[in-house]
Design a protein around this motif. Structure first.
Motif, PDB file in Angstrom:
ATOM      1  N   VAL A  98      17.595  -8.046 -12.420  1.00 10.16           N
ATOM      2  CA  VAL A  98      17.379  -7.764 -10.998  1.00 10.16           C
ATOM      3  C   VAL A  98      16.086  -6.986 -10.808  1.00 10.16           C
ATOM      4  O   VAL A  98      15.289  -7.259  -9.916  1.00 10.16           O
ATOM      5  N   VAL A  99      15.880  -6.002 -11.693  1.00 12.54           N
ATOM      6  CA  VAL A  99      14.659  -5.209 -11.635  1.00 12.54           C
ATOM      7  C   VAL A  99      13.447  -6.106 -11.900  1.00 12.54           C
ATOM      8  O   VAL A  99      12.408  -5.980 -11.240  1.00 12.54           O
ATOM      9  N   ALA A 100      13.611  -7.027 -12.841  1.00 12.16           N
ATOM     10  CA  ALA A 100      12.516  -7.954 -13.152  1.00 12.16           C
ATOM     11  C   ALA A 100      12.142  -8.754 -11.912  1.00 12.16           C
ATOM     12  O   ALA A 100      10.959  -8.898 -11.583  1.00 12.16           O
ATOM     13  N   GLY A 101      13.165  -9.255 -11.204  1.00  9.79           N
ATOM     14  CA  GLY A 101      12.906 -10.007  -9.983  1.00  9.79           C
ATOM     15  C   GLY A 101      12.199  -9.147  -8.953  1.00  9.79           C
ATOM     16  O   GLY A 101      11.238  -9.573  -8.306  1.00  9.79           O
ATOM     17  N   LEU A 102      12.668  -7.907  -8.853  1.00  6.27           N
ATOM     18  CA  LEU A 102      12.096  -6.980  -7.890  1.00  6.27           C
ATOM     19  C   LEU A 102      10.611  -6.718  -8.175  1.00  6.27           C
ATOM     20  O   LEU A 102       9.790  -6.602  -7.262  1.00  6.27           O
ATOM     21  N   LEU A 103      10.268  -6.643  -9.470  1.00  5.67           N
ATOM     22  CA  LEU A 103       8.869  -6.431  -9.861  1.00  5.67           C
ATOM     23  C   LEU A 103       7.983  -7.505  -9.251  1.00  5.67           C
ATOM     24  O   LEU A 103       6.899  -7.219  -8.740  1.00  5.67           O
ATOM     25  N   PHE A 104       8.470  -8.747  -9.289  1.00  2.69           N
ATOM     26  CA  PHE A 104       7.670  -9.844  -8.756  1.00  2.69           C
ATOM     27  C   PHE A 104       7.592  -9.781  -7.237  1.00  2.69           C
ATOM     28  O   PHE A 104       6.563 -10.086  -6.652  1.00  2.69           O
ATOM     29  N   VAL A 105       8.699  -9.372  -6.623  1.00  4.27           N
ATOM     30  CA  VAL A 105       8.681  -9.237  -5.156  1.00  4.27           C
ATOM     31  C   VAL A 105       7.648  -8.185  -4.746  1.00  4.27           C
ATOM     32  O   VAL A 105       6.863  -8.385  -3.817  1.00  4.27           O
ATOM     33  N   LEU A 106       7.638  -7.057  -5.489  1.00  5.62           N
ATOM     34  CA  LEU A 106       6.706  -5.984  -5.159  1.00  5.62           C
ATOM     35  C   LEU A 106       5.262  -6.396  -5.396  1.00  5.62           C
ATOM     36  O   LEU A 106       4.339  -5.893  -4.775  1.00  5.62           O
ATOM     37  N   LEU A 107       5.084  -7.319  -6.339  1.00  8.77           N
ATOM     38  CA  LEU A 107       3.733  -7.751  -6.690  1.00  8.77           C
ATOM     39  C   LEU A 107       3.236  -8.826  -5.725  1.00  8.77           C
ATOM     40  O   LEU A 107       2.118  -8.773  -5.204  1.00  8.77           O
ATOM     41  N   PHE A 108       4.104  -9.828  -5.478  1.00  3.21           N
ATOM     42  CA  PHE A 108       3.647 -10.995  -4.707  1.00  3.21           C
ATOM     43  C   PHE A 108       4.247 -11.093  -3.318  1.00  3.21           C
ATOM     44  O   PHE A 108       3.822 -11.918  -2.521  1.00  3.21           O
ATOM     45  N   GLY A 109       5.278 -10.294  -3.024  1.00  2.79           N
ATOM     46  CA  GLY A 109       5.980 -10.419  -1.752  1.00  2.79           C
ATOM     47  C   GLY A 109       5.170  -9.859  -0.584  1.00  2.79           C
ATOM     48  O   GLY A 109       4.061  -9.333  -0.786  1.00  2.79           O
ATOM     49  N   ALA A 110       5.754  -9.970   0.628  1.00  2.00           N
ATOM     50  CA  ALA A 110       5.082  -9.459   1.830  1.00  2.00           C
ATOM     51  C   ALA A 110       4.809  -7.967   1.644  1.00  2.00           C
ATOM     52  O   ALA A 110       5.694  -7.197   1.273  1.00  2.00           O
ATOM     53  N   GLY A 111       3.572  -7.541   1.867  1.00  2.00           N
ATOM     54  CA  GLY A 111       3.209  -6.141   1.677  1.00  2.00           C
ATOM     55  C   GLY A 111       2.989  -5.764   0.228  1.00  2.00           C
ATOM     56  O   GLY A 111       2.709  -4.615  -0.095  1.00  2.00           O
ATOM     57  N   GLY A 112       3.135  -6.722  -0.685  1.00  3.16           N
ATOM     58  CA  GLY A 112       2.929  -6.443  -2.113  1.00  3.16           C
ATOM     59  C   GLY A 112       1.456  -6.338  -2.447  1.00  3.16           C
ATOM     60  O   GLY A 112       0.578  -6.574  -1.613  1.00  3.16           O
ATOM     61  N   LEU A 113       1.203  -6.008  -3.714  1.00  2.75           N
ATOM     62  CA  LEU A 113      -0.161  -5.797  -4.188  1.00  2.75           C
ATOM     63  C   LEU A 113      -1.060  -6.999  -3.961  1.00  2.75           C
ATOM     64  O   LEU A 113      -2.201  -6.886  -3.546  1.00  2.75           O
ATOM     65  N   MET A 114      -0.501  -8.183  -4.249  1.00  4.05           N
ATOM     66  CA  MET A 114      -1.321  -9.385  -4.195  1.00  4.05           C
ATOM     67  C   MET A 114      -1.243 -10.074  -2.835  1.00  4.05           C
ATOM     68  O   MET A 114      -1.863 -11.124  -2.627  1.00  4.05           O
ATOM     69  N   ALA A 115      -0.446  -9.496  -1.924  1.00  5.15           N
ATOM     70  CA  ALA A 115      -0.150 -10.185  -0.664  1.00  5.15           C
ATOM     71  C   ALA A 115      -1.391 -10.614   0.126  1.00  5.15           C
ATOM     72  O   ALA A 115      -1.472 -11.768   0.556  1.00  5.15           O
ATOM     73  N   PRO A 116      -2.373  -9.715   0.333  1.00  6.26           N
ATOM     74  CA  PRO A 116      -3.533 -10.122   1.145  1.00  6.26           C
ATOM     75  C   PRO A 116      -4.243 -11.331   0.563  1.00  6.26           C
ATOM     76  O   PRO A 116      -4.595 -12.275   1.282  1.00  6.26           O
ATOM     77  N   TRP A 117      -4.446 -11.328  -0.722  1.00  3.18           N
ATOM     78  CA  TRP A 117      -5.153 -12.435  -1.378  1.00  3.18           C
ATOM     79  C   TRP A 117      -4.359 -13.728  -1.239  1.00  3.18           C
ATOM     80  O   TRP A 117      -4.906 -14.788  -0.932  1.00  3.18           O
ATOM     81  N   LEU A 118      -3.029 -13.637  -1.457  1.00  2.00           N
ATOM     82  CA  LEU A 118      -2.183 -14.828  -1.380  1.00  2.00           C
ATOM     83  C   LEU A 118      -2.179 -15.398   0.038  1.00  2.00           C
ATOM     84  O   LEU A 118      -2.235 -16.614   0.230  1.00  2.00           O
TER      85      LEU A 118
END
Lengths: 367, 286
Positions: free
Chosen positions: B121-141
């Protein structure tokens, strides 16, 4: 000149495995790299093969520097300590591997493998997989595989270490015969001085990454350059002596030491064959007791003990042993016919001193 | 004196084996069998029992529903992408670790085990935080109109993360016991890198590699937690088989969740059988 190393050094991180090694191997020679484990002999072999790269120095094969030439292009045959046969291939495919890389046609491959199989008596084993073969058979397949593409030089890493004594003897004879028949330059690594003596034309002795001596087996045995070589090649008795009144002594054993100051320490060494033994306890200079006899084939090794507790090794033939009517536990006498003053390890050795019968009786007496 | 003729000294004598205690032996066997039966076999049988309790027709109907079909296809797709990638990665990593010495090797080994020790679950959350809305990569994506979270790419990434160590972990000990000598022998015989890999390395590790892939595949198809977090639960679009089972279960359908679960159970049985076969095969060849 077939192979030459010039000032080769190899380091693994901070550890120097091989330091400033230079020697040359002549075409068609059978050379032994001899030394205890960790002496750098295997590293030297792998450097020649190209499996390791030197930190400095040059390696030459037939006059050409090969430092930058990858393993595949050096045209060497390498035989690994644990055979390293390809487990998923039959003996035939193992031997044919190097030929297929050279794009030999099917017919030529079959002929060449057959030729080698005949030479090494492997004909009936060609369709077997390595796990269906004995240690000696695997080693012969490994030799055939290395020889198949016709290498300029055959490199063998402890080739007989992993087989039992009888097979080892057999394989040694294979190697000598192959070498005579094929006239291929061969270098083999061993930690067994007897093996090196028996098989090699010349021996290179290594210790702690340094080359200690290179020479024929006889030269290395009879005129060792330093104490390490003297002790490693063949058995040697070594005594620590202290000088008093021009006589160096260790318990009851005495040696002339003219011109040496009192209290000076001295090490001497002598081969077992230089220890002469008599069954008569009064016949020779020192009395002793025969503690134990070891049978080494036609020669016997005797362990004799002086009353002071010094243990000295001697060596004689079975015939002499029975002529002298010796037996374990019997009182005997002995003398030392020749010895050598050993300096510290690494320093050159003084010549052997004959000390036989001319030893002046005045020397030890009355002191 | 010949040492072989010396009678056995008490020190050298082999330890006297314990007298056989049939009671203890059978008791231990009984405990092991009973435990496996109650905790492993019974639930498995129950899945099939429940699935067929309302008859074949309903079982078939549950499986032929379009959303279930889509879940099957998605599961196959996710596993089809992540298993080959992890196989290639596992090969490279185990080769590097087993055959070369380099700085940071221990660190790499530790990193390999991270997916084992981290909660999915934590692993999934890591990806959400990275690529999800408001995540690190969100603006670029967003700028590139790429969607990762709540879409198939996110599910593939999460699955790769979770199944990352299986092939490598399986191959490292195999490669370590083989050592480098066979490869070095091939080199001295003139073989290049590719030839050595295809003809020498790969054949000698093939059963270990298959085994690693089978385990990796079972986990990839069965993964729930990590995929649950990144999928967004869109029926017919981002539901894999395990997610579909869960959804059906909460719809209070008496047979359908079990019917879909039988597919996963069959996968498990097939994996165990394959595993036994591969172990037998690799034992026979060494």
């Amino acid at each position: 000149m077939s192979i030459e190393l010039k000032n080769v050094t190899k380091r693994y991180g901070q550890v120097t495995a091989v330091e400033d090694i230079s020697f040359a191997v002549t075409e068609g020679e059978l050379l032994a790299l001899l030394g205890p484990s960790g002496s750098g002999k295997t590293t030297v072999l792998r450097l020649i093969a190209g499996l390791e790269t030197p930190a400095s120095g040059g390696i030459f094969i037939r006059g050409l520097q090969v430092n930058g030439v990858p393993v595949q292009k050096r045209n060497i045959g390498f035989i690994f300590q644990n055979y390293a046969l390809f487990k998923n291939m039959t003996a035939f495919d193992n031997i044919a591997f190097g030929l297929k890389i050279k794009h030999w046609g099917r017919q030529r491959v079959v002929e060449r493998v057959g030729e080698l199989a005949a030479l090494l008596e492997l004909e009936s084993l060609l369709q077997r997989f390595p796990h269906q073969l004995s240690g000696g058979q695997r080693q012969r397949i490994a030799i055939a595989r290395a020889l198949a593409p016709g290498p300029d030089v055959l490199l063998l890493d402890e080739p007989f270490a992993a087989v039992d004594a009888q097979i080892r003897q057999e394989l040694r004879q294979w190697l000598v015969r192959l070498h005579q028949d094929l006239k291929v330059t061969a270098i083999f690594v061993t930690h067994d001085q007897e093996e090196a003596m028996e098989v090699a034309d010349r021996i290179v002795v290594f210790s702690k990454g340094r080359l200690e001596q290179i020479g024929t087996p006889r030269e290395v045995y009879e005129t060792p350059r330093n104490e390490f070589v003297a002790r490693f090649v063949g058995v040697m008795n070594v005594l620590e002596l202290e000088v008093r009144a021009s006589v160096a002594r260790c318990q009851e054993l005495e040696f002339p030491a003219h011109g040496l100051a009192d209290g000076q320490k001295l090490r001497i060494g002598f081969r077992p064959y230089a220890v002469q033994v008599s069954g008569d306890p009064a016949a020779l200079r020192y009395p002793a007791v025969l503690r134990r006899t070891y049978f080494l084939g036609i020669m016997l090794r005797l362990e004799i003990e002086t009353p002071g507790g010094l243990v000295i090794r001697s060596r004689m033939s079975k015939e002499d042993y029975s002529r002298l009517d010796l037996a374990d536990g019997r009182p005997i006498s002995f003398q030392i016919r020749a010895y050598r003053v050993l300096s510290k390890e690494g320093d050159p050795l003084a010549n052997e001193v004959a000390a036989t019968h001319q030893m002046p009786p005045s020397l030890g007496e009355g002191i | 004196m010949n040492p072989a003729s010396v009678p056995h000294s008490p020190l050298r004598a082999a330890p006297v084996p314990l007298p056989e205690q049939p009671l203890a032996k059978w008791l231990l066997i009984a405990v092991a069998v009973l435990f496996s039966a109650v905790f492993l076999l019974l639930p498995l049988v129950n899945v099939f029992y429940q699935a067929f309790s309302s008859g074949w027709a309903l079982y078939w109907k549950a499986l032929s529903e379009p959303d279930t079909g889509s879940a099957i296809r998605l599961t196959l797709l996710v596993a089809g992408i992540s298993v080959p990638l992890n196989a290639a990665f596992g090969l490279a990593a185990s080769w590097a670790i087993a055959k070369f010495d380099f700085r940071g090797k221990t660190l790499l080994l530790t990193l390999l085990d991270l997916p084992f020790s981290i909660s999915p679950v934590v692993a999934g959350l890591l990806f959400v935080l990275l690529f999800g809305a408001g995540g690190l990569m969100a603006p670029w994506l967003e700028a590139h109109h790429l969607k990762i979270i709540f879409a198939i790419p996110g599910m593939v990434l999460a699955t790769i993360f979770v199944t990352f160590p299986y092939v490598a972990r399986e191959l490292i000990p195999v490669m370590q016991t083989q050592g480098r000598e066979q490869e070095e022998a091939a080199l001295t015989l003139g073989a290049g890198g590719w030839r050595t890999f295809w003809h020498v390395t790969l054949p000698s590790i093939k059963w270990g590699l298959f085994y690693g892939i089978v385990l990796c595949n079972a986990r990839a198809m069965g993964e729930f937690g990590a995929v649950f977090v990144v999928s967004g639960h869109i029926a017919g679009q981002t539901d894999t088989l395990p997610l579909r089972v869960e959804k059906l279960y909460y719809e209070f359908d008496p047979a359908a969740p079990f019917a879909v679960a039988t597919l996963l159970a069959l996968l498990a049985v097939a994996t165990v059988v394959l595993k036994a076969f591969l172990e037998w095969k690799s034992r026979r060849e060494t």
